[in-house]
Design an enzyme around this catalytic site. Structure first.
Site, PDB file in Angstrom:
ATOM      1  N   HIS A  49     -89.277  54.256  16.870  1.00 16.68           N
ATOM      2  CA  HIS A  49     -88.959  55.130  18.005  1.00 16.68           C
ATOM      3  C   HIS A  49     -87.461  55.152  18.267  1.00 16.68           C
ATOM      4  O   HIS A  49     -86.938  56.091  18.848  1.00 16.68           O
ATOM      5  CB  HIS A  49     -89.729  54.709  19.263  1.00 16.68           C
ATOM      6  CG  HIS A  49     -89.254  53.426  19.861  1.00 16.68           C
ATOM      7  ND1 HIS A  49     -89.461  52.210  19.249  1.00 16.68           N
ATOM      8  CD2 HIS A  49     -88.558  53.156  20.991  1.00 16.68           C
ATOM      9  CE1 HIS A  49     -88.903  51.257  19.985  1.00 16.68           C
ATOM     10  NE2 HIS A  49     -88.367  51.807  21.044  1.00 16.68           N
ATOM     11  N   LYS A  79     -84.732  46.562  13.813  1.00 16.64           N
ATOM     12  CA  LYS A  79     -83.971  45.305  13.760  1.00 16.64           C
ATOM     13  C   LYS A  79     -84.914  44.121  13.840  1.00 16.64           C
ATOM     14  O   LYS A  79     -85.891  44.148  14.583  1.00 16.64           O
ATOM     15  CB  LYS A  79     -83.011  45.304  14.965  1.00 16.64           C
ATOM     16  CG  LYS A  79     -82.088  44.142  15.060  1.00 16.64           C
ATOM     17  CD  LYS A  79     -80.654  44.576  14.746  1.00 16.64           C
ATOM     18  CE  LYS A  79     -79.719  43.407  14.581  1.00 16.64           C
ATOM     19  NZ  LYS A  79     -80.005  42.595  13.393  1.00 16.64           N
ATOM     20  N   ASP A 115     -82.987  46.240  26.713  1.00 18.35           N
ATOM     21  CA  ASP A 115     -82.271  47.510  26.550  1.00 18.35           C
ATOM     22  C   ASP A 115     -81.302  47.499  25.374  1.00 18.35           C
ATOM     23  O   ASP A 115     -80.138  47.889  25.509  1.00 18.35           O
ATOM     24  CB  ASP A 115     -81.518  47.868  27.847  1.00 18.35           C
ATOM     25  CG  ASP A 115     -82.464  48.356  28.912  1.00 18.35           C
ATOM     26  OD1 ASP A 115     -83.458  49.010  28.552  1.00 18.35           O
ATOM     27  OD2 ASP A 115     -82.226  48.064  30.095  1.00 18.35           O
ATOM     28  N   LYS A 173     -89.245  42.876  10.968  1.00 12.54           N
ATOM     29  CA  LYS A 173     -89.153  41.451  10.610  1.00 12.54           C
ATOM     30  C   LYS A 173     -89.371  41.304   9.117  1.00 12.54           C
ATOM     31  O   LYS A 173     -90.094  42.098   8.515  1.00 12.54           O
ATOM     32  CB  LYS A 173     -90.238  40.654  11.345  1.00 12.54           C
ATOM     33  CG  LYS A 173     -89.889  39.200  11.499  1.00 12.54           C
ATOM     34  CD  LYS A 173     -88.898  39.013  12.618  1.00 12.54           C
ATOM     35  CE  LYS A 173     -88.517  37.579  12.823  1.00 12.54           C
ATOM     36  NZ  LYS A 173     -87.778  37.428  14.095  1.00 12.54           N
TER      37      LYS A 173
HETATM   38  P1  NAD Z   1     -84.593  26.874  12.345  1.00 16.77           P
HETATM   39  O1  NAD Z   1     -85.117  26.930  10.957  1.00 16.77           O
HETATM   40  O2  NAD Z   1     -83.128  26.850  12.561  1.00 16.77           O
HETATM   41  O3  NAD Z   1     -85.201  25.593  13.120  1.00 16.77           O
HETATM   42  C1  NAD Z   1     -86.550  25.332  13.326  1.00 16.77           C
HETATM   43  C2  NAD Z   1     -86.722  23.825  13.446  1.00 16.77           C
HETATM   44  O4  NAD Z   1     -88.070  23.540  13.843  1.00 16.77           O
HETATM   45  C3  NAD Z   1     -86.477  23.074  12.135  1.00 16.77           C
HETATM   46  O5  NAD Z   1     -85.554  22.026  12.357  1.00 16.77           O
HETATM   47  C4  NAD Z   1     -87.853  22.556  11.753  1.00 16.77           C
HETATM   48  O6  NAD Z   1     -87.811  21.310  11.053  1.00 16.77           O
HETATM   49  C5  NAD Z   1     -88.504  22.392  13.115  1.00 16.77           C
HETATM   50  N1  NAD Z   1     -89.970  22.382  13.069  1.00 16.77           N
HETATM   51  C6  NAD Z   1     -90.790  23.116  12.295  1.00 16.77           C
HETATM   52  N2  NAD Z   1     -92.083  22.843  12.563  1.00 16.77           N
HETATM   53  C7  NAD Z   1     -92.065  21.897  13.532  1.00 16.77           C
HETATM   54  C8  NAD Z   1     -93.081  21.207  14.245  1.00 16.77           C
HETATM   55  N3  NAD Z   1     -94.385  21.447  14.019  1.00 16.77           N
HETATM   56  N4  NAD Z   1     -92.707  20.290  15.179  1.00 16.77           N
HETATM   57  C9  NAD Z   1     -91.407  20.044  15.431  1.00 16.77           C
HETATM   58  N5  NAD Z   1     -90.395  20.681  14.790  1.00 16.77           N
HETATM   59  C10 NAD Z   1     -90.718  21.603  13.862  1.00 16.77           C
HETATM   60  O7  NAD Z   1     -85.289  28.109  13.088  1.00 16.77           O
HETATM   61  P2  NAD Z   1     -84.759  28.868  14.386  1.00 16.77           P
HETATM   62  O8  NAD Z   1     -83.889  29.980  13.950  1.00 16.77           O
HETATM   63  O9  NAD Z   1     -84.286  27.871  15.376  1.00 16.77           O
HETATM   64  O10 NAD Z   1     -86.116  29.539  14.899  1.00 16.77           O
HETATM   65  C11 NAD Z   1     -87.061  28.832  15.712  1.00 16.77           C
HETATM   66  C12 NAD Z   1     -87.966  29.830  16.426  1.00 16.77           C
HETATM   67  O11 NAD Z   1     -87.145  30.707  17.225  1.00 16.77           O
HETATM   68  C13 NAD Z   1     -88.776  30.735  15.515  1.00 16.77           C
HETATM   69  O12 NAD Z   1     -90.004  31.030  16.144  1.00 16.77           O
HETATM   70  C14 NAD Z   1     -87.942  31.999  15.439  1.00 16.77           C
HETATM   71  O13 NAD Z   1     -88.702  33.149  15.116  1.00 16.77           O
HETATM   72  C15 NAD Z   1     -87.415  32.060  16.863  1.00 16.77           C
HETATM   73  N6  NAD Z   1     -86.196  32.871  17.033  1.00 16.77           N
HETATM   74  C16 NAD Z   1     -85.069  32.611  16.342  1.00 16.77           C
HETATM   75  C17 NAD Z   1     -83.925  33.387  16.561  1.00 16.77           C
HETATM   76  C18 NAD Z   1     -82.599  33.096  15.893  1.00 16.77           C
HETATM   77  O14 NAD Z   1     -81.592  33.728  16.275  1.00 16.77           O
HETATM   78  N7  NAD Z   1     -82.513  32.179  14.954  1.00 16.77           N
HETATM   79  C19 NAD Z   1     -83.971  34.465  17.460  1.00 16.77           C
HETATM   80  C20 NAD Z   1     -85.154  34.701  18.172  1.00 16.77           C
HETATM   81  C21 NAD Z   1     -86.259  33.893  17.952  1.00 16.77           C
END
Ligand code: NAD
Length: 470
Positions: free
Chosen positions: A64, A69, A98, A105
């Protein structure tokens, strides 16, 4: 336990909120479905010469608004259902804050730790190559970013591959965000998601009525919090909450968890983990061998920042935190959320709370299109204006400002100041917006339902204005 389908969870939350809107069924169906999914398999030559087949996806949930992204995830658990769910969350997330993008993804199904840096580079570049070939990447088409298991390094490889394969357009580096600053990245992007998580929690803790209902005092200072996942999001969320006065009582990683009710020093824990390759046996803390048990510890705020489906109907009854702040995407299943809300707890929903990353990605994309660093044109001008004003006041009053105070007062905003200011404004405004929607429904709906109502209405308006659903 039967397998929890992530996309179904997202759609259950969507349907709950859609019931409060008056949009035609066909329009709601169009908003909900995932527009396109590209499933790729490609060969990877391992360092030992063997060939391995790698599976990867890119899902574009809603066109839309363009570009679409969303991050790219590297994990052994990646699958089609997951990327579709995460792409859908991106659509709603962008609408809530916004940011003028549709949702997408991507993911590569690999256990990252099993691959060398050169293997990771080969497979990242091959993935980018496949996206270019099928028109699933481009500054005006689809703009990936980091997610679980990826960071600035992978984004840099993708930008370089895109640049090499296309016509070297001026906009080429806007094909991906979360790049290193030297490659067109923006200052503040690395910490943006965690910083946004902090702003969201702080905003929630400032609402006196909600805090009274939860039986907690106003403000983030003094609140005891637990973090699951010490990655990009978890680390920065913990850092900013701690700086805001919160007490980090437990940290959970995949190897186990540590707990100290008096508080843990985040950076010392990180240094300990680096040295020992484990957070366990941190001085003064109690080890929790089964990491998941850390979610059930006594605390005020629980911040799951690892992966989805961590709080299910199985462990939900044992959750003691009064506020669950979803820093990860989908950490609480729909059934578990209902149980937690029925028990009087507050959930700050993922699609709002972790939107700081895409917000600052938007700033990076704008920077790449404009080819100028934020603050470059106005920093010195602001400083000179402030200096002139103070000089005039000094002349009128006959008193002069001490040099150290003058230095603090006369300061123009640089790129990081502007990015943080834009992020704070976005997160605070979006929270108030969602809170207001909830209030309009007599506080009888959850913050998640309010956030979905907001997102659905905004996406619906775009479709209607496009003339597709008159
Ligand atoms: P990352 O890979 O930097 O870190 C994730 C951490 O979680 C790792 O250190 C891993 O060892 C740990 N982990 C995995 N399974 C685990 C468990 N069962 N118990 C404890 N620790 C565990 O990933 P991230 O970028 O920090 O992303 C984390 C979450 O945030 C994801 O759901 C991702 O989709 C979301 N997210 C990330 C961003 C971003 O900018 N990186 C933005 C929005 C949402």
């Amino acid at each position: 336990m039967s397998k929890i389908r992530f996309f179904e969870q997202v759609n259950r939350n969507f349907d709950d909120a859609a019931a409060y809107t008056k949009h035609p069924t066909g329009l709601l169906e169009q908003i909900k479905i995932c527009n396109s999914v590209y499933h790729i398999t490609f060969p990877l030559k391992r360092d030992d010469g063997t060939i391995q087949t790698v599976e990867a996806w890119r899902a574009e949930h809603s066109h839309h608004k363009l570009p679409v992204k969303g991050g790219i995830r590297y994990a052994a658990s990646v699958n089609e259902d997951e990327v579709m769910a995460l792409a859908a969350l991106m659509t709603y997330k962008c609408a809530i804050v916004d940011v003028p993008f549709g949702g997408a993804k991507g993911g590569i199904k690999i256990a990252k730790w099993q691959y060398s840096d050169s293997e990771l580079e080969r497979l990242t570049r091959r993935y980018a190559f496949e996206l270019v070939r099928k028109n699933f990447i481009g500054p005006g088409i689809d703009v990936p970013a980091p997610d679980y298991g990826t960071g600035a390094r992978e984004m840099s490889w993708i930008a370089d591959t895109y640049n090499a394969m296309t016509d070297h357009s001026l906009e080429a580096f806007a094909c991906v965000t979360g790049k290193p600053v030297s490659q067109g990245g923006v200052r503040g992007r690395t910490e943006a998601t965690g910083q946004g998580v902090f702003f969201g929690i702080r905003e929630a803790c400032e609402n006196a009525l909600d805090m009274k209902t939860l039986g907690m005092g106003v403000g983030i200072a003094g609140k005891r919090f637990v973090i699951q996942g010490l990655g990009n999001v978890g680390y920065y969320a913990a850092k900013f909450i701690q700086e805001g006065g919160g007490i980090l009582v437990a940290l959970a990683e995949y190897e186990g968890a540590i707990y100290n009710p008096k508080g843990l020093d985040l950076d010392k824990v990180v240094a300990h983990r680096k040295e020992r390759e484990s957070i366990l046996n941190y001085p003064g803390a109690t080890n929790i061998e089964n990491s998941a048990e850390a979610l059930e510890l006594d605390c005020d705020i629980l911040v799951p920042a690892a992966l989805e489906n961590q709080i299910t109907k199985e462990n939900a009854p044992r959750i003691k935190a009064r506020m669950i702040a979803e820093a990860a995407n989908g950490p609480v299943t729909a059934d578990a959320a209902k149980m937690l809300l029925d028990a009087g707890k507050m959930i700050i929903p993922d699609m709002y709370l972790n939107a700081g990353g895409v917000t600052v990605s938007y700033f990076e994309w704008l920077k790449n299109l404009s080819h100028v660093r934020f603050g470059r044109m106005n920093k010195r001008f602001e400083e000179n204006s402030q200096q002139r004003l103070i000089t005039a006041v000094e002349q009128m009053t006959g008193k002069s400002l001490p040099a150290d105070i003058m230095k603090k007062v006369v300061t123009g905003a640089d790129e990081l100041d502007l990015v943080n200011s834009g992020l704070e404004e976005t997160m605070c405004e979006a929270y108030q917006n969602i809170r207001e929607i909830r209030a309009r429904h007599n506080n009888e709906i959850s913050l998640r339902t309010a956030a979905f109502i907001d997102a659905i209405n905004k996406v619906a308006v775009t479709y209607m204005e496009l003339g597709i659903f008159p």
